[in-house]
Scaffold this motif. Structure first.
Motif, PDB file in Angstrom:
ATOM      1  N   ILE A   1       0.845  -1.195   0.000  1.00 25.24           N
ATOM      2  CA  ILE A   1       0.000   0.000   0.000  1.00 25.24           C
ATOM      3  C   ILE A   1       0.883   1.248   0.000  1.00 25.24           C
TER       4      ILE A   1
ATOM      5  N   ARG B   1      -0.684   8.199   0.784  1.00 28.48           N
ATOM      6  CA  ARG B   1      -1.611   9.098   0.106  1.00 28.48           C
ATOM      7  C   ARG B   1      -1.063  10.519   0.127  1.00 28.48           C
TER       8      ARG B   1
ATOM      9  N   PHE C   1      -5.164  14.210  -1.266  1.00 29.67           N
ATOM     10  CA  PHE C   1      -6.130  13.123  -1.104  1.00 29.67           C
ATOM     11  C   PHE C   1      -6.549  12.985   0.358  1.00 29.67           C
ATOM     12  N   ILE C   2      -5.585  13.149   1.249  1.00 31.03           N
ATOM     13  CA  ILE C   2      -5.890  13.040   2.681  1.00 31.03           C
ATOM     14  C   ILE C   2      -6.982  14.043   3.054  1.00 31.03           C
TER      15      ILE C   2
ATOM     16  N   SER D   1     -10.309  12.844   1.610  1.00 28.38           N
ATOM     17  CA  SER D   1     -10.843  11.666   2.305  1.00 28.38           C
ATOM     18  C   SER D   1     -11.323  12.026   3.711  1.00 28.38           C
TER      19      SER D   1
ATOM     20  N   LEU E   1     -14.382  11.860  -3.801  1.00 24.53           N
ATOM     21  CA  LEU E   1     -13.408  10.880  -3.327  1.00 24.53           C
ATOM     22  C   LEU E   1     -12.879  10.050  -4.495  1.00 24.53           C
TER      23      LEU E   1
ATOM     24  N   PHE F   1      -7.390  -0.374  -1.263  1.00 24.60           N
ATOM     25  CA  PHE F   1      -7.335  -1.286  -0.114  1.00 24.60           C
ATOM     26  C   PHE F   1      -7.265  -0.445   1.161  1.00 24.60           C
ATOM     27  N   GLN F   2      -8.306  -0.496   1.981  1.00 24.63           N
ATOM     28  CA  GLN F   2      -8.199   0.191   3.281  1.00 24.63           C
ATOM     29  C   GLN F   2      -7.236  -0.566   4.181  1.00 24.63           C
ATOM     30  N   ASP F   3      -7.103  -1.841   3.967  1.00 26.87           N
ATOM     31  CA  ASP F   3      -6.014  -2.632   4.530  1.00 26.87           C
ATOM     32  C   ASP F   3      -5.875  -3.845   3.624  1.00 26.87           C
TER      33      ASP F   3
ATOM     34  N   ARG G   1      -9.081  -6.046   3.302  1.00 21.48           N
ATOM     35  CA  ARG G   1     -10.418  -5.458   3.213  1.00 21.48           C
ATOM     36  C   ARG G   1     -11.220  -5.900   1.985  1.00 21.48           C
TER      37      ARG G   1
ATOM     38  N   THR H   1      -0.205   1.687  12.882  1.00 19.27           N
ATOM     39  CA  THR H   1      -1.137   1.587  11.774  1.00 19.27           C
ATOM     40  C   THR H   1      -2.031   0.385  12.089  1.00 19.27           C
ATOM     41  N   PHE H   2      -3.299   0.503  11.718  1.00 19.56           N
ATOM     42  CA  PHE H   2      -4.253  -0.513  12.157  1.00 19.56           C
ATOM     43  C   PHE H   2      -5.020  -1.077  10.964  1.00 19.56           C
TER      44      PHE H   2
ATOM     45  N   LYS I   1      -8.605  -3.691  10.015  1.00 20.96           N
ATOM     46  CA  LYS I   1      -9.817  -4.252  10.610  1.00 20.96           C
ATOM     47  C   LYS I   1      -9.771  -5.765  10.426  1.00 20.96           C
TER      48      LYS I   1
ATOM     49  N   GLU J   1       3.431   2.908   3.061  1.00 23.12           N
ATOM     50  CA  GLU J   1       2.394   3.769   3.654  1.00 23.12           C
ATOM     51  C   GLU J   1       2.746   4.273   5.049  1.00 23.12           C
TER      52      GLU J   1
END
Lengths: 325, 384
Positions: free
Chosen positions: A12, A15, A19-20, A23, A36, A66-68, A71, A93-94, A96, A298
């Motif tokens: 990944i 950004r 973009f940040i 978003s 977006l 990809f949010q992660d 995902r 960084t996290f 889900k 990232e």
């Protein structure tokens, strides 16, 4: 005939500040889905252009959709749902956590919205980066199988394989499985890992295949990793000493050399990178060497990441000059 | 030195910021609905008229707030934060961190030796601004003193100052300065460089800040270290950093950690000095079923670590999940407290709090949760 030396992105991409902002606005209801999407398209175009300009052979879209890493599958696969926010290894960084509550099943076509489309830069092909089955299983919450081996094999056959088949059908040139969990939580059994990797790529022809490891020292697992049926095996060379690879000796596969640090702002000297890569060049099999960031980029702001990618390209030039000499 | 009654209720850190405060500071129009929202919350929480009336007058302007007006809006936001916590019934309060941008950026911006590079993603569309440690970290200003003075003037309950700890500031920064001094980038070299950065921040930045707070009258300081268990090999020097930060100082010092495997803290935390309390997250991992047995309280399994290691510290017991809009019923809060009492063997060791800061919830949800936390503590007192 010298072996190829190519460039690759690991996962990944960061950004842009623009973009940040969009978003964040979207998240707070101040920007529309169309805003977006437009910003996302610009991000993809920029990272594709960067790789094209630097003569990447296999180009990612920055995995901006990809949010992660999990995902696309936890959102779209039957039997999986999106779970609790969880730390991504030892980073701030996290992700889900995918929750497995029934037999997983993924329709390969569902990967399309997350994958690049259109024409890649001249001379290049598309590269996909997906989670490896072991990392996927170890970082998921298993409420169904309650058995790691069964979960790994199911994710490989029923989730990842349909996605890879679809990507192959679309003409992707390179498919890489990111497997940090192999080297961070110990892969005791390479028997079922081998079976799982074979299952991911079963019936797939066309793309070159890779398993890349990072965040940990792969030294104890070299024999198992080089026993995998893939074209490339990748290492985080900040964690895995080059000496361990040299001691292991020459291999049939190509090597993805994670030679720039995706987790520190310190800019590497391309000559040092080339020197490290030179030591691996002789060990790699016919597919050659891919110079890459050790991890996703990232963890860095975009500007720093771009400079690191440019240095990677400079290192390749230095290495090729030396090899040709 | 816990508050007089059993199970005192405390906040942990950040609260959501009111819409009028966010919009005014971001130069976005403040609407009539925002003004009404300020009035409604003021009435509900008992914000005094000498705060509310000037605020409403200012907000009615709608846009184009001057620097002085923005300062007044921030002050009013802090009063709202204090009264919000006090009216919910908490015994130990602060201002909901209404003056802070974020727990990393705020202290780093006010210290020397760091350079911001830009934003990185935390998750989804959440980001934080990340800096490199480019030279020896140095104290520039005591960055929480104004807050403390303001809270001390306006709060009726006991104030507690939350401050981001040295280890977290170090872990979330790129370590350039100390790594550049190493001859290689081996794991050992990186570990040593991280130790040097963490201890330098503790010695040069955090300790002078806490000294200033104590001199200004702070009686309770909570050191926030959400990163503490991120890298288990680094826990020993995180403990050293805490000790360096508070060594010889007078007051009640606590350590807040969340979303972590607390087993990784042991045995190293037994070497903590001048640390009276751990404020820890548990509710996030617990069931929502009532009951006081181990089976009904799986989220609190790691409470037993204290007994296993002979650790005598108090526990700031996380009884509210800050990542969910679920409003914990008072009976569930009660059962979580009673289970903790059973495990720890002494009700005086239990303080109750949310798992972490409530900033990601709406004001409405956070308030309902806090009210039930207070009611749950009352039920637990009655049950004993």
């Amino acid at each position: 005939m010298p072996k190829p030396v190519r460039l690759g992105l690991t996962g990944i991409h960061p950004r842009s500040e623009a973009f940040i902002q969009v978003s964040r606005d979207f998240d707070r209801g101040r920007a529309t889905k169309q805003d977006l999407e437009a910003a996302l398209s610009r991000e993809v175009a920029d990272v594709v252009r960067l790789q094209g300009d630097l003569k990447f052979d296999a180009v990612t879209d920055g995995l901006y959709r990809f949010q992660d890493l999990f995902r696309p599958f936890s959102e779209r696969a039957k039997g999986l749902t999106v779970g609790a926010l969880t730390r991504w290894f030892d980073n701030n960084t996290f992700y889900k956590q995918p929750v497995v509550s029934a037999a997983p099943q993924f329709d390969g076509k569902a990967i399309a919205p997350y994958a690049p489309s259109g024409t890649p830069p001249a001379g290049a092909g598309w590269k996909a980066v997906l989670p490896g089955p072991v990392t996927f299983a170890r970082l998921a919450e298993d409420r169904y199988f309650k058995d790691e081996e069964k979960l790994v094999l199911s994710l490989a056959s029923d989730v990842l394989n349909p996605a890879v088949r679809e990507l192959a059908r679309q003409g992707f040139r390179f498919v890489q499985l990111n497997e940090p969990a192999i080297v961070t939580s110990a892969a005791e059994d390479f028997g079922f890992l081998n079976e799982a990797i074979e299952a991911v790529f079963a019936g797939v022809s066309g793309p070159e295949t890779a398993v890349h490891t990072f965040f940990g020292d792969a030294t104890p697992y070299l024999e198992g990793l080089f026993g995998l049926e893939v074209d490339f095996v990748g290492f985080d060379l900040l964690e895995t000493p080059g000496a361990a690879l040299r001691e292991f000796g020459g291999v049939e596969q190509g090597i993805i050399a994670g030679v720039v640090d995706g987790r520190n702002s310190f800019l590497e000297d391309p000559r040092d990178v080339a020197k490290t890569a030179r030591e691996l060049y002789d060990l790699a099999g016919d597919p050659g060497l891919v110079l890459a960031p050790n991890t996703d980029l990232e963890f860095l702001p975009l500007d720093l990441a771009t400079r690191k990618v440019e240095r990677l390209a400079e290192a390749r030039e230095a290495l090729l000059t030396e090899v040709r000499a | 030195m816990t508050a007089a009654r059993l199970f005192p209720a405390q906040e942990i850190g950040s609260l959501p910021k009111p819409g009028w405060r966010v919009k005014a500071l971001a130069d976005r129009p403040v609407t009539a609905a925002d003004v009404e929202d300020a009035r409604a919350w003021a009435k509900r929480t008992g914000v005094p008229n000498d705060t509310l009336h000037p605020l409403v007058e200012t907000l009615r302007k709608g846009s184009g707030f001057t620097g002085r007006e923005k300062e007044a809006i921030i002050d009013a936001g802090a009063v709202f934060g204090i009264r919000y916590l006090e009216s919910a019934g908490l015994d130990i309060v602060y201002d909901g961190e209404q003056r802070r941008s974020e727990m990393y950026q705020h202290p780093i911006e006010r210290s020397d030796g760091f350079r911001f590079y830009g934003h990185v993603r935390s998750w989804d569309y959440k980001y934080y601004k990340r800096a490199g440690a480019v030279s020896e970290p140095r104290f520039r200003e005591a960055y929480h003193l104004d807050e403390l003075a303001f809270v001390s003037k306006h709060a009726r309950a006991d104030p507690k100052v939350p401050i981001t700890g040295a280890f977290t500031l170090s872990d979330w920064s790129y370590n350039e300065h100390f790594l550049a001094r190493k001859t290689d980038r081996s794991r050992e070299a990186r570990l040593e460089a991280n130790r040097e950065l963490t201890l330098a921040i503790a010695r040069n930045v955090i300790r002078p800040n806490i000294e200033a707070l104590v001199r200004a009258g702070a009686k309770r300081v909570q050191i926030d270290e959400p990163a503490l268990t991120t890298k288990p090999a680094e826990v020993p020097f995180a403990v050293q950093a805490f000790n360096e930060s508070v060594r010889g100082l007078t007051g009640r010092f606590s350590l807040h950690i969340c979303f972590s495997d607390y087993a990784k803290l042991y045995p190293h935390v037994l070497d903590l000095r001048n640390c009276a309390e751990y404020a820890l997250e548990y509710a996030n991992r617990d069931s929502r079923e009532p009951g006081t047995t181990a089976e009904k309280r799986p989220g609190y399994a790691q409470l037993s670590l204290l007994g296993e290691h002979g650790d005598p510290r108090d526990i700031g017991l996380g009884v509210l999940d800050v990542h969910s809009d679920f409003i914990e019923p008072p009976e569930l809060v009660r059962d979580r407290i009673l289970y903790a009492v059973d495990v720890l063997g002494d009700p005086k060791r239990v303080i109750v709090n949310p798992d972490c800061g409530l900033r990601t919830r709406s004001l409405e949800v956070a308030y309902a949760k806090l009210q039930n936390l207070v009611k749950g503590a009352e039920l637990a007192r009655a049950a004993l």
